[in-house]
Design a protein around this motif. Sequence first.
Motif, PDB file in Angstrom:
ATOM      1  N   SER A   4      10.996 -10.294   9.651  1.00 53.87           N
ATOM      2  CA  SER A   4       9.876 -11.221   9.909  1.00 53.87           C
ATOM      3  C   SER A   4       8.125 -10.625   9.569  1.00 53.87           C
ATOM      4  O   SER A   4       8.608  -9.205   9.843  1.00 53.87           O
ATOM      5  N   ALA A  24      10.656 -19.776  14.215  1.00 53.99           N
ATOM      6  CA  ALA A  24       9.958 -20.088  13.552  1.00 53.99           C
ATOM      7  C   ALA A  24      10.333 -19.292  12.314  1.00 53.99           C
ATOM      8  O   ALA A  24      10.926 -18.316  12.380  1.00 53.99           O
ATOM      9  N   GLY A  25      10.302 -20.129  11.573  1.00 55.21           N
ATOM     10  CA  GLY A  25      10.889 -19.943  10.013  1.00 55.21           C
ATOM     11  C   GLY A  25      10.128 -20.570   8.642  1.00 55.21           C
ATOM     12  O   GLY A  25      10.311 -21.314   8.728  1.00 55.21           O
ATOM     13  N   ALA A  80      10.998 -15.391  15.174  1.00 56.90           N
ATOM     14  CA  ALA A  80      10.343 -15.486  14.227  1.00 56.90           C
ATOM     15  C   ALA A  80      11.881 -15.293  13.050  1.00 56.90           C
ATOM     16  O   ALA A  80      12.008 -13.692  12.886  1.00 56.90           O
ATOM     17  N   GLU A 139       2.504 -18.928  13.236  1.00 59.13           N
ATOM     18  CA  GLU A 139       3.138 -19.294  14.569  1.00 59.13           C
ATOM     19  C   GLU A 139       3.130 -17.413  15.630  1.00 59.13           C
ATOM     20  O   GLU A 139       3.307 -17.591  16.696  1.00 59.13           O
ATOM     21  N   VAL A 140       3.182 -16.684  14.924  1.00 57.02           N
ATOM     22  CA  VAL A 140       3.788 -15.126  15.576  1.00 57.02           C
ATOM     23  C   VAL A 140       2.170 -14.529  15.990  1.00 57.02           C
ATOM     24  O   VAL A 140       1.927 -14.731  17.022  1.00 57.02           O
ATOM     25  N   THR A 188       4.844 -19.242   9.390  1.00 56.74           N
ATOM     26  CA  THR A 188       5.393 -18.314  10.126  1.00 56.74           C
ATOM     27  C   THR A 188       4.174 -17.396  11.001  1.00 56.74           C
ATOM     28  O   THR A 188       4.413 -17.066  12.008  1.00 56.74           O
ATOM     29  N   GLY A 239      10.178 -15.218   6.903  1.00 58.92           N
ATOM     30  CA  GLY A 239       8.348 -14.829   7.302  1.00 58.92           C
ATOM     31  C   GLY A 239       8.231 -16.091   5.340  1.00 58.92           C
ATOM     32  O   GLY A 239       8.564 -16.179   4.873  1.00 58.92           O
ATOM     33  N   ALA A 270      10.344 -10.271  16.147  1.00 57.99           N
ATOM     34  CA  ALA A 270      10.411 -10.666  14.594  1.00 57.99           C
ATOM     35  C   ALA A 270      11.941 -10.222  14.175  1.00 57.99           C
ATOM     36  O   ALA A 270      12.181  -8.865  14.089  1.00 57.99           O
TER      37      ALA A 270
END
Length: 165
Positions: free
Chosen positions: A132, A15-16, A106, A116-117, A113, A109, A129
């Motif tokens: 992130s 994710a990002g 991740a 999702e975290v 994101t 950020g 992370a």
Amino acid sequence: MTDSSRRHRPYIAVAGPGEATALETELARQVGGLLAQRGAVVVCGGLGGVMEACAEGAGAAGGTVVGVLPGGDRTAANPYVTVALATGLGELRNGVLVNTCDALIAVGGSWGTLSEVALALHAGKPVAALRSWTPPAEAASSGQARLLVEVSTPAEAVDNVLSRR
């Protein structure tokens, strides 16, 4: 690869931000490549920025990339996505992405994101992370926050999630 090993491959989400910096893009590309080299299926949001870079890295390493798209058009996926899932759910697709994966990395950020975290931690899934989101110090001792580990390199991120899934 046998049918059994194909079914049991780890699914790792990356994710990002869709509008990523050059550093975030390079880190994501390396993460995607390393995940593919280790046999993981890469799951991402399927669009640009970090999502496209990790998909490009995974594809270059011969990996499989599942793009969980917010819209209803599969053709909106970046060109490196192997399997495009057009959810039509908008940002709610983040829940689909998290429930599909065994762990999440991740990179960078953005508000998406962060969601999702948070969803991954709430679901009890390990999160690495890389430059992130990390929890505030007072929250770091909670059970869910302990699932979130800050890492410094793409290799550390990949090692971390694959060892904890």
